[in-house]
Design a protein around this motif. Structure first.
Motif: not given
Lengths: 263, 118
Positions: B39, B57-58, B60-64, B72-74, B76-77
């Protein structure tokens, strides 16, 4: 900027249009005036603007995960509201006022959870006069596409209601709600509030998240090309639990009608 | 291309952190190398005057990310491979790749060339 605005508008506004069309299709015979729709929109946009003004400090709460946490909470509430509406659709003994209030709140929640990100984009780039024309045209084009899709879905709903039964529309609404709820797992995993699980499958080759069909299915039923196991479990539970409740209700009704003495 | 190597952070039990800067609608570094099955915490600083949405998309993260703020975005492994990300609001310029490598294989580190894939 123009194409980008259209894509962002579709991504954020299409779920709002879809939920309004589904609710309209399900309840337009129970509630004739459509004023609830306008109240829901106005309330949703007002609350989204209030959130937008405060978004800086909200997003810094909880170690920078405030926005994800708030969004997840609102989506959970929205899910329960929408399932309550499906229960009401099966139950004729609910007051019109209660039903109208639920419709307004459900619609408003959809606007807040899906519309805030687009408002951030809009306000961030509107100040640049070079972008204003592209933004305006993008919104007009995006609105046109959303309206067209909504009209098609509206007529499809009517066809399905007449050809089969209202239960199909209720099923679509449950699938929509489950799709929205399962996105909570992504939000909370991003914020490290939920454990990360492995990817269950990858169907990106068949229906990509970044293509038009992927966006449409994502808005309609929460399609994800590479969902995690937690995402899939949440989605399935969000569908199965309401159905177990409906089956139990139906069997209780049958027992009650069997117990009534024959006249 | 600037490569950021995080393998030594494996010995540290705390979640390894990667700092990314967004400046003039470009990500620096644009290629991030992280170990597999680990992680990772991505801290993105937006130095521009307009907001940007980190989207992948790869992953699965999105943040303004708001102007002159950090987000901060975590992650996953992940298994070995390349995972692309981009700035949703400026997709033609703000692009990058997270390259996940086998943690057990020794990797060369080098800093050379352009800092951005563009």
């Amino acid at each position: 900027m123009l194409i980008n605005t259209v894509i962002l508008f579709l991504r954020d506004a299409l779920p709002i249009f879809i939920v309004f069309v589904l609710l309209l299709g399900l309840f337009e015979e129970k509630i004739k005036p459509r004023s609830w729709l306008y109240f829901a929109l106005m309330l949703g946009i007002t609350l989204a603007l209030i959130l937008l003004v405060n978004i800086n400090w909200v997003s810094e709460l909880l170690d920078g995960t405030g926005h994800e946490t708030l969004n997840a909470l609102l989506i959970c509430i929205s899910y329960f509201m929408l399932i309550s509406l499906v229960v009401i659709a099966n139950n004729s003994g609910v007051s019109i006022h209660k039903l109208t209030a639920l419709l307004i709140i459900s619609g408003a929640l959809s606007v807040i959870t899906n519309g805030t990100d687009f408002l951030i984009f809009l306000t961030g780039f509107w100040s640049n006069t070079d972008n204003a024309t592209s933004l305006s045209l993008g919104i007009i084009l995006g609105s046109g596409i959303c309206f067209s899709i909504s009209v098609l879905i509206y007529f499809l709903i009517h066809y399905l209601k007449e050809r089969f039964s209202e239960k199909i529309i209720q099923t679509i609404l449950i699938l929509y709600s489950a799709g929205q709820l399962s996105k909570v797992t992504i939000l909370l995993a991003q914020a490290d509030l939920l454990p990360a699980t492995a990817i269950a499958w990858n169907s990106d080759v068949y229906i990509s998240d970044s293509k038009e069909l992927g966006h449409l299915l994502s808005s309609l039923i929460g399609y994800e090309s590479s969902p995690t196991y937690l995402h899939v479990i949440t989605y399935l539970l969000a569908i199965i639990v309401p159905y177990i409740y409906f089956l139990k209700q139906n069997s209780n009704r049958k027992i009650t009608s069997c117990e009534e003495p024959n006249t | 291309m600037t490569l950021v190597l995080l393998l030594p952070m494996l010995v540290n039990s705390k979640t390894p952190e990667v700092n990314v800067t967004l400046h003039n609608h470009l990500f620096y570094p644009a290629v991030i190398i992280i170990p597999s099955d680990q992680k990772v915490k991505l801290v993105i600083e937006n130095k521009d005057d307009t907001p940007e949405e980190f989207d992948s998309f790869d992953l699965n993260r999105e943040k303004v990310i708001f102007p002159h703020k950090k987000a901060t975005i975590f992650i996953s492994p992940l298994s070995v491979g390349d995972y692309s990300f981009f700035g949703e609001y400026n997709p033609n310029s703000a692009k990058g790749i997270i390259r996940v490598v086998d943690a057990n294989k020794p990797q060369k580190s080098s800093i050379s060339g352009d800092e951005n894939v563009n």
